[in-house]
Design an enzyme around this catalytic site. Structure first.
Site: not given
Ligand code: PHB
Length: 357
Positions: A26-27, A100, A181, A315
């Site tokens: 989780l960012t 990660q 990404y 999450g």
């Molecule tokens: C991710 O790192 O995959 C990610 C991060 C923040 C988000 C969505 C996906 O809001």
């Protein structure tokens, strides 16, 4: 105890997990200056040490690829030391934690990277969202197309990040192959329009991923490396013409490496692309399969009992419930997540969610 399948131990690669309630990456944007994890991050992860496995948030492999303001990195000595505080705090509470590792690709922004233009497989911008910067939310920019001869440098950057993660005391690493990404941008044909060795058929689009995986396995051994994918997610303007075929191909190809696990986001944040990617992932992949996105506890428990999955990564509910496994076991009510503090700074909405009395 409620939900017994979730609380049966699981051998996941080299690790034995005491339960199958995992914490999804989780960012949270709480790193200190220099993308260094500080004591606040150590508190947050230590609070969640009862997870079968914590998969810590997306962390920059290579300097200059920031896609979120204040996300952590794993390329500097200060970051390694910051993460060591985190892993020590989790281990002191009896937990296990994977890092990660990612490259933000076209989701990076010049305002986050000293004016540098982001890089990607093809010069196609994200158009279905905006990026958070010190100057507020901004549109994404058109990335520069990477040359084939730049890719070995990216693989080497991931290898260095894998070594740093080991020095920082993690138990495993997960490669971020999801959510639009860099790795995912190569995998899916909507964002990869290249010709040559890294574009075209899936065997080519997956080449960068496999080079990074092999470099990571050289550092960690295959039984301590996992991969996360999101074949259906249209977040970050992502599309593939055949998400089920992509999943099946990848899951089968990964068996040659003997990775610890495949972590699959089963759905689309925006509900635009719908298909069953879990069944082909299970049918093709021989080792641990982790499911993620919208699993309730009853569904998660049943999926594990029925052999559809080995574990579920939670999450938002783990973010809001530091003691999520104990709450699930007790059938106790859950705290509700507060989206307005997902990406803010400081302890509010981060380390102040209460555990059960
Ligand atoms: C991710 O790192 O995959 C990610 C991060 C923040 C988000 C969505 C996906 O809001």
């Amino acid at each position: 105890m409620a939900h017994e399948a979730l609380f049966s131990p699981l051998k996941l690669g080299a690790l034995t997990l005491p339960n199958r309630v995992l914490m999804a990456p989780l960012t949270r944007c709480r790193a200190e200056d220099g993308h260094v994890p500080g004591p606040l991050m150590a508190d947050y992860y230590a609070q969640r040490a009862s997870a079968g496995l914590i998969i810590a948030e997306a962390t920059m492999a290579i300097e200059g690829n920031s896609a979120f303001w204040r996300e952590p990195g794993i390329y500097s000595q200060a970051q390694v030391e910051g993460w060591k505080r985190v892993t020590d705090a989790v281990h002191a509470k009896g937990g296990r934690i994977a890092l990660q590792i990612w490259h933000g690709g076209r989701a990076c922004h010049p305002l986050l990277n000293d004016g540098a233009t982001p890089v990607a497989p093809s010069p196609i911008a994200i158009t279905n969202g905006q990026v958070m910067t010190p100057q507020g939310m901004q549109p994404y920019v058109t990335p520069r197309e990477l040359r084939d001869d730049e890719l070995p440098g990216i693989v080497a950057g991931f290898a260095a990040a894998a070594r740093n993660a080991k020095a920082a005391g993690f138990d495993m690493i997960e490669l971020h192959g999801a959510n639009g990404y860099l790795i995912d941008e190569f995998l899916r044909d909507g964002s990869n329009r290249r010709s040559g060795p890294y574009g075209g058929p899936i065997e080519h689009r997956a080449r960068l991923l496999f080079e990074i995986l092999r470099a990571s396995v050289d550092v960690w051994g295959a039984d301590r490396v996992g991969l996360r994918i999101s074949p259906l997610n249209s977040y970050n303007s992502m599309r593939d013409s055949d998400p089920v075929g992509l999943t099946a191909w990848l899951a089968a190809a990964l068996n040659d490496l003997g990775l610890a696990y495949l972590h699959v986001m089963r759905a689309d944040f925006f509900q635009e692309q719908k298909a069953d990617v879990m069944t082909p992932a299970r049918a093709q992949f021989s080792n641990g399969l982790i499911g993620n996105m919208g699993y309730g506890t009853a569904e998660a428990d049943a999926a594990i009992r029925d052999g559809k999955l080995d574990a579920v990564a939670f999450g938002a509910s783990f973010l809001a419930n530091p003691d999520l496994p104990a709450r699930i076991a007790a059938n106790a009510p859950l705290n509700a997540p507060k989206p307005e503090t997902f990406y803010t700074q400081g302890p509010e909405g981060y380390t102040d969610y209460p555990a059960m009395p």
